[in-house]
Design a protein around this motif. Structure first.
Motif, PDB file in Angstrom:
ATOM      1  N   SER A  78       0.749  -1.230   0.189  1.00  0.00           N
ATOM      2  CA  SER A  78      -0.057  -0.098  -0.050  1.00  0.00           C
ATOM      3  C   SER A  78       0.914   1.230   0.157  1.00  0.00           C
ATOM      4  CB  SER A  78      -0.990  -0.006   1.183  1.00  0.00           C
ATOM      5  OG  SER A  78      -1.703  -1.119   1.254  1.00  0.00           O
ATOM      6  N   PRO A  79       0.533   2.108  -0.805  1.00  0.00           N
ATOM      7  CA  PRO A  79       1.425   3.339  -0.759  1.00  0.00           C
ATOM      8  C   PRO A  79       1.329   4.227   0.441  1.00  0.00           C
ATOM      9  CG  PRO A  79      -0.677   3.629  -2.271  1.00  0.00           C
ATOM     10  CD  PRO A  79      -0.436   2.209  -1.890  1.00  0.00           C
ATOM     11  N   GLN A 123      -1.976  11.118  -4.888  1.00  0.00           N
ATOM     12  CA  GLN A 123      -0.760  10.260  -4.644  1.00  0.00           C
ATOM     13  C   GLN A 123      -1.024   8.755  -4.842  1.00  0.00           C
ATOM     14  OE1 GLN A 123       1.922  11.944  -4.154  1.00  0.00           O
ATOM     15  NE2 GLN A 123       2.923   9.657  -4.193  1.00  0.00           N
ATOM     16  N   ASP A 124      -2.126   8.187  -4.239  1.00  0.00           N
ATOM     17  CA  ASP A 124      -2.345   6.818  -4.430  1.00  0.00           C
ATOM     18  C   ASP A 124      -2.375   6.305  -5.819  1.00  0.00           C
ATOM     19  OD1 ASP A 124      -2.852   4.017  -3.832  1.00  0.00           O
ATOM     20  OD2 ASP A 124      -4.591   4.517  -2.775  1.00  0.00           O
ATOM     21  N   SER A 126       0.384   3.749 -10.627  1.00  0.00           N
ATOM     22  CA  SER A 126       1.076   4.072 -11.946  1.00  0.00           C
ATOM     23  C   SER A 126       2.598   3.777 -11.928  1.00  0.00           C
ATOM     24  CB  SER A 126       0.812   5.533 -12.367  1.00  0.00           C
ATOM     25  OG  SER A 126       1.251   5.653 -13.771  1.00  0.00           O
ATOM     26  N   ALA A 127       3.361   4.437 -10.859  1.00  0.00           N
ATOM     27  CA  ALA A 127       4.541   3.983 -10.829  1.00  0.00           C
ATOM     28  C   ALA A 127       5.010   2.530 -10.796  1.00  0.00           C
ATOM     29  CB  ALA A 127       5.345   4.788  -9.574  1.00  0.00           C
ATOM     30  N   ALA A 128       4.088   1.751  -9.884  1.00  0.00           N
ATOM     31  CA  ALA A 128       4.124   0.302  -9.571  1.00  0.00           C
ATOM     32  C   ALA A 128       4.219  -0.294 -10.923  1.00  0.00           C
ATOM     33  CB  ALA A 128       3.544   0.152  -8.550  1.00  0.00           C
ATOM     34  N   GLU A 162       6.715  -2.520 -12.897  1.00  0.00           N
ATOM     35  CA  GLU A 162       6.531  -4.065 -13.232  1.00  0.00           C
ATOM     36  C   GLU A 162       6.764  -4.430 -14.641  1.00  0.00           C
ATOM     37  OE1 GLU A 162       2.918  -5.689 -11.515  1.00  0.00           O
ATOM     38  OE2 GLU A 162       3.291  -4.881  -9.737  1.00  0.00           O
ATOM     39  N   LEU A 163       5.980  -3.332 -15.508  1.00  0.00           N
ATOM     40  CA  LEU A 163       6.199  -3.437 -17.020  1.00  0.00           C
ATOM     41  C   LEU A 163       7.750  -3.766 -17.352  1.00  0.00           C
ATOM     42  CD1 LEU A 163       3.629  -1.027 -18.318  1.00  0.00           C
ATOM     43  CD2 LEU A 163       3.533  -3.778 -18.312  1.00  0.00           C
TER      44      LEU A 163
END
Length: 278
Positions: free
Chosen positions: A8-9, A74-75, A80-82, A86-87
């Motif tokens: 969880s962010p 922010q969540d 999106s960053a995660a 992963e990509l």
């Protein structure tokens, strides 16, 4: 590759406000205090994996979520960053795996090439072996053919010797089969027709000896018998030439035939000698 749900962010400390219960606060007051609301759970990953996912609709469904707009942003940014991370990891993993597969294919091709070279080598060895066997078979066939000609040569020589009475048998003096006329038959000596047949048989034997090879041990053993046949025929021809010459004009036709016999035997010198000695 399975994707794992990220942690969880984290949220700004200013958004995480927890008030401890106070004895001076009533339960009713606590329920009305927005700071006492429960901290919102992380956005479910499954929401974003739906094939019918729509961003606007999804944001509208978060209106009941007890979270400030900034925390929600922010969540979403963290989510999106995660996903981007992963990509990137997935791409890198596939790239690395692709290199490994390419290397596997390259090694397989090298092994296949070596196998082909080995097969080609065995085929070449087999071809050379077959070539050698074919050559050997050709040699055996040649020897068989040579042996057949040797047997034929011996048979023909024995037959000629029998006709020349060189084997001790009596010569058949019946010349009724000759095509010579009655006047020629009155001349002493063998018939020209018979001598021509004997000369022809001899030349056949002589040619077969040349074909087999004069240097072979078999032909060398027969050389004396072959020469004796020729000498016997020439002796008979010489005697008949003398008799035909003495017969005068009546022997001229037979004399010409006897000269042809000498030509067949390549014995012109012997024929001239017989004429002079007549």
């Amino acid at each position: 590759m399975s994707l794992q749900t990220p942690m969880s962010p984290s949220r700004p400390n200013s958004s995480r406000r927890f008030n401890l219960p106070s004895s001076s606060s009533s339960d009713t007051d606590g329920d009305d205090d927005p700071n006492n609301l429960p901290f919102p759970t992380a956005l479910p990953r499954s929401d974003f994996l739906s094939p019918s996912f729509d961003a606007a609709s999804y944001l509208s469904s978060l209106s009941e979520r007890h979270q400030t707009l900034e925390d929600l942003r922010q969540d979403l940014r963290d989510r999106s960053a995660a996903i981007s991370t992963e990509l990137l990891e997935l791409v890198n993993a596939n790239y690395t795996g692709g290199e490994e597969r390419v290397e596997d294919v390259r090694v397989g091709l090298l092994g296949f090439r070596r196998a082909i070279e080995e097969v080609k080598g065995r085929v070449g060895d087999r071809g050379r072996e077959i070539q050698g066997l074919s050559t050997e078979l050709g040699g055996v066939r040649g020897e068989i053919e040579t042996g057949r000609r040797m047997l034929e040569l011996n048979d023909r020589l024995e037959l000629l010797e029998g006709r020349l009475a060189l084997d001790g048998a009596e010569v058949d003096s019946d010349e009724s089969e000759d095509d010579e006329d009655e006047e020629e038959n009155q001349i002493v000596g063998s018939s020209a027709t018979k001598l021509a047949a004997l000369a022809k048989d001899y030349t056949t034997i002589d040619a077969m000896a040349d074909d087999i090879g004069r240097d072979t041990s078999y032909v060398k053993k027969l050389a004396e018998r072959i020469a004796k046949c020729r000498a016997t025929i020439l002796l008979d021809v010489g005697t008949t030439i003398k008799a035909a010459k003495k017969a005068g004009p009546s022997g001229q036709e037979k004399l010409i035939k006897l000269m042809a016999v000498c030509s067949t035997l390549d014995a012109q010198k012997e024929a001239i000698k017989a004429l002079k000695g007549a």
